[in-house]
Design a protein around this motif. Structure first.
Motif, PDB file in Angstrom:
ATOM      1  N   ASN A 117      26.844   0.645  19.187  1.00  0.00           N
ATOM      2  CA  ASN A 117      25.516   1.056  19.644  1.00  0.00           C
ATOM      3  C   ASN A 117      24.791   1.977  18.662  1.00  0.00           C
ATOM      4  N   ASP A 118      25.341   2.212  17.528  1.00  0.00           N
ATOM      5  CA  ASP A 118      24.671   3.026  16.508  1.00  0.00           C
ATOM      6  C   ASP A 118      24.727   2.253  15.203  1.00  0.00           C
ATOM      7  N   LYS A 119      24.330   0.998  15.254  1.00  0.00           N
ATOM      8  CA  LYS A 119      24.540   0.081  14.140  1.00  0.00           C
ATOM      9  C   LYS A 119      23.218  -0.297  13.480  1.00  0.00           C
ATOM     10  N   SER A 120      23.232  -0.256  12.155  1.00  0.00           N
ATOM     11  CA  SER A 120      22.122  -0.785  11.365  1.00  0.00           C
ATOM     12  C   SER A 120      22.691  -1.124   9.996  1.00  0.00           C
ATOM     13  N   ASP A 121      22.014  -2.006   9.267  1.00  0.00           N
ATOM     14  CA  ASP A 121      22.493  -2.365   7.932  1.00  0.00           C
ATOM     15  C   ASP A 121      22.557  -1.142   7.026  1.00  0.00           C
ATOM     16  N   SER A 122      21.578  -0.264   7.142  1.00  0.00           N
ATOM     17  CA  SER A 122      21.539   0.935   6.307  1.00  0.00           C
ATOM     18  C   SER A 122      22.731   1.848   6.607  1.00  0.00           C
ATOM     19  N   LYS A 123      23.000   2.087   7.882  1.00  0.00           N
ATOM     20  CA  LYS A 123      24.138   2.940   8.264  1.00  0.00           C
ATOM     21  C   LYS A 123      25.453   2.284   7.876  1.00  0.00           C
ATOM     22  N   ASP A 124      25.545   0.967   8.108  1.00  0.00           N
ATOM     23  CA  ASP A 124      26.775   0.249   7.746  1.00  0.00           C
ATOM     24  C   ASP A 124      27.029   0.322   6.245  1.00  0.00           C
ATOM     25  N   SER A 125      25.994   0.147   5.441  1.00  0.00           N
ATOM     26  CA  SER A 125      26.186   0.162   3.990  1.00  0.00           C
ATOM     27  C   SER A 125      26.622   1.541   3.506  1.00  0.00           C
ATOM     28  N   LYS A 126      26.084   2.589   4.096  1.00  0.00           N
ATOM     29  CA  LYS A 126      26.508   3.948   3.729  1.00  0.00           C
ATOM     30  C   LYS A 126      27.960   4.190   4.115  1.00  0.00           C
ATOM     31  N   ARG A 127      28.344   3.725   5.300  1.00  0.00           N
ATOM     32  CA  ARG A 127      29.733   3.894   5.741  1.00  0.00           C
ATOM     33  C   ARG A 127      30.676   3.127   4.819  1.00  0.00           C
ATOM     34  N   ILE A 128      30.347   1.890   4.493  1.00  0.00           N
ATOM     35  CA  ILE A 128      31.194   1.089   3.613  1.00  0.00           C
ATOM     36  C   ILE A 128      31.284   1.745   2.239  1.00  0.00           C
ATOM     37  N   ALA A 129      30.167   2.260   1.730  1.00  0.00           N
ATOM     38  CA  ALA A 129      30.183   2.935   0.427  1.00  0.00           C
ATOM     39  C   ALA A 129      31.096   4.150   0.452  1.00  0.00           C
ATOM     40  N   THR A 130      31.020   4.935   1.512  1.00  0.00           N
ATOM     41  CA  THR A 130      31.877   6.118   1.627  1.00  0.00           C
ATOM     42  C   THR A 130      33.339   5.722   1.678  1.00  0.00           C
ATOM     43  N   LEU A 131      33.666   4.725   2.481  1.00  0.00           N
ATOM     44  CA  LEU A 131      35.051   4.252   2.560  1.00  0.00           C
ATOM     45  C   LEU A 131      35.524   3.747   1.201  1.00  0.00           C
ATOM     46  N   CYS A 132      34.673   3.012   0.504  1.00  0.00           N
ATOM     47  CA  CYS A 132      35.015   2.478  -0.814  1.00  0.00           C
ATOM     48  C   CYS A 132      35.269   3.603  -1.809  1.00  0.00           C
ATOM     49  N   LEU A 133      34.365   4.581  -1.846  1.00  0.00           N
ATOM     50  CA  LEU A 133      34.510   5.703  -2.784  1.00  0.00           C
ATOM     51  C   LEU A 133      35.771   6.517  -2.516  1.00  0.00           C
ATOM     52  N   ASN A 134      36.227   6.513  -1.262  1.00  0.00           N
ATOM     53  CA  ASN A 134      37.428   7.252  -0.891  1.00  0.00           C
ATOM     54  C   ASN A 134      38.681   6.373  -0.851  1.00  0.00           C
ATOM     55  N   ASN A 135      38.550   5.162  -1.392  1.00  0.00           N
ATOM     56  CA  ASN A 135      39.685   4.227  -1.468  1.00  0.00           C
ATOM     57  C   ASN A 135      40.320   3.977  -0.093  1.00  0.00           C
ATOM     58  N   GLN A 136      39.484   3.762   0.907  1.00  0.00           N
ATOM     59  CA  GLN A 136      39.960   3.587   2.271  1.00  0.00           C
ATOM     60  C   GLN A 136      39.746   2.176   2.812  1.00  0.00           C
ATOM     61  N   ILE A 137      39.478   1.238   1.940  1.00  0.00           N
ATOM     62  CA  ILE A 137      39.280  -0.146   2.381  1.00  0.00           C
ATOM     63  C   ILE A 137      40.424  -0.995   1.861  1.00  0.00           C
ATOM     64  N   LYS A 138      41.077  -1.664   2.791  1.00  0.00           N
ATOM     65  CA  LYS A 138      42.121  -2.608   2.411  1.00  0.00           C
ATOM     66  C   LYS A 138      41.441  -3.926   2.039  1.00  0.00           C
ATOM     67  N   ARG A 139      41.783  -4.442   0.870  1.00  0.00           N
ATOM     68  CA  ARG A 139      41.177  -5.695   0.404  1.00  0.00           C
ATOM     69  C   ARG A 139      41.665  -6.882   1.240  1.00  0.00           C
ATOM     70  N   SER A 140      40.719  -7.714   1.640  1.00  0.00           N
ATOM     71  CA  SER A 140      41.079  -8.966   2.302  1.00  0.00           C
ATOM     72  C   SER A 140      41.496  -9.974   1.238  1.00  0.00           C
ATOM     73  N   ARG A 141      42.330 -10.898   1.626  1.00  0.00           N
ATOM     74  CA  ARG A 141      42.728 -11.960   0.701  1.00  0.00           C
ATOM     75  C   ARG A 141      41.541 -12.895   0.498  1.00  0.00           C
ATOM     76  N   VAL A 142      41.263 -13.193  -0.748  1.00  0.00           N
ATOM     77  CA  VAL A 142      40.188 -14.129  -1.077  1.00  0.00           C
ATOM     78  C   VAL A 142      40.823 -15.334  -1.760  1.00  0.00           C
ATOM     79  N   PHE A 143      40.657 -16.491  -1.159  1.00  0.00           N
ATOM     80  CA  PHE A 143      41.211 -17.711  -1.732  1.00  0.00           C
ATOM     81  C   PHE A 143      40.442 -18.089  -2.990  1.00  0.00           C
TER      82      PHE A 143
END
Length: 100
Positions: free
Chosen positions: A65-91
């Motif tokens: 309920n607090d979702k927007s592309d802008s907020k999502d992109s900031k959250r993903i960027a923060t997680l990425c910068l802090n090495n907190q995203i597990k990579r999905s397998r890409v075929f």
């Protein structure tokens, strides 16, 4: 780290422009959610020249309920910068084409 923002389309030329913009801005890593099949062209254009992380949306979901592309992109960027995203397998391209 300052935040910069730009909008891009989804055509091949726009994705190439996106890749060039990232390079011009010294971006070393990109992360995004694997939503449907929409991530594939982006991954294909970027992954050849930049470290590209495809994340499972369930792993990096935002507060409901607090979702927007802008907020999502900031959250993903923060997680990425802090090495907190597990990579999905890409075929590989070949495996994606044959469906194996």
């Amino acid at each position: 780290m300052p935040s910069i923002r730009e909008n891009f389309g989804t055509t091949k030329s726009e994705l190439d422009r996106f890749r060039n913009w990232l390079a011009d801005n010294k971006c070393e890593q990109v992360a995004f959610e694997a939503t449907g099949v929409y991530w594939i062209p982006i991954y294909d254009v970027l992954s050849r020249t930049i470290d590209t992380i495809v994340a499972n949306p369930l792993q990096i979901k935002s507060i409901p309920n607090d979702k927007s592309d802008s907020k999502d992109s900031k959250r993903i960027a923060t997680l990425c910068l802090n090495n907190q995203i597990k990579r999905s397998r890409v075929f590989s391209d070949e495996d994606r084409e044959t469906g194996t």
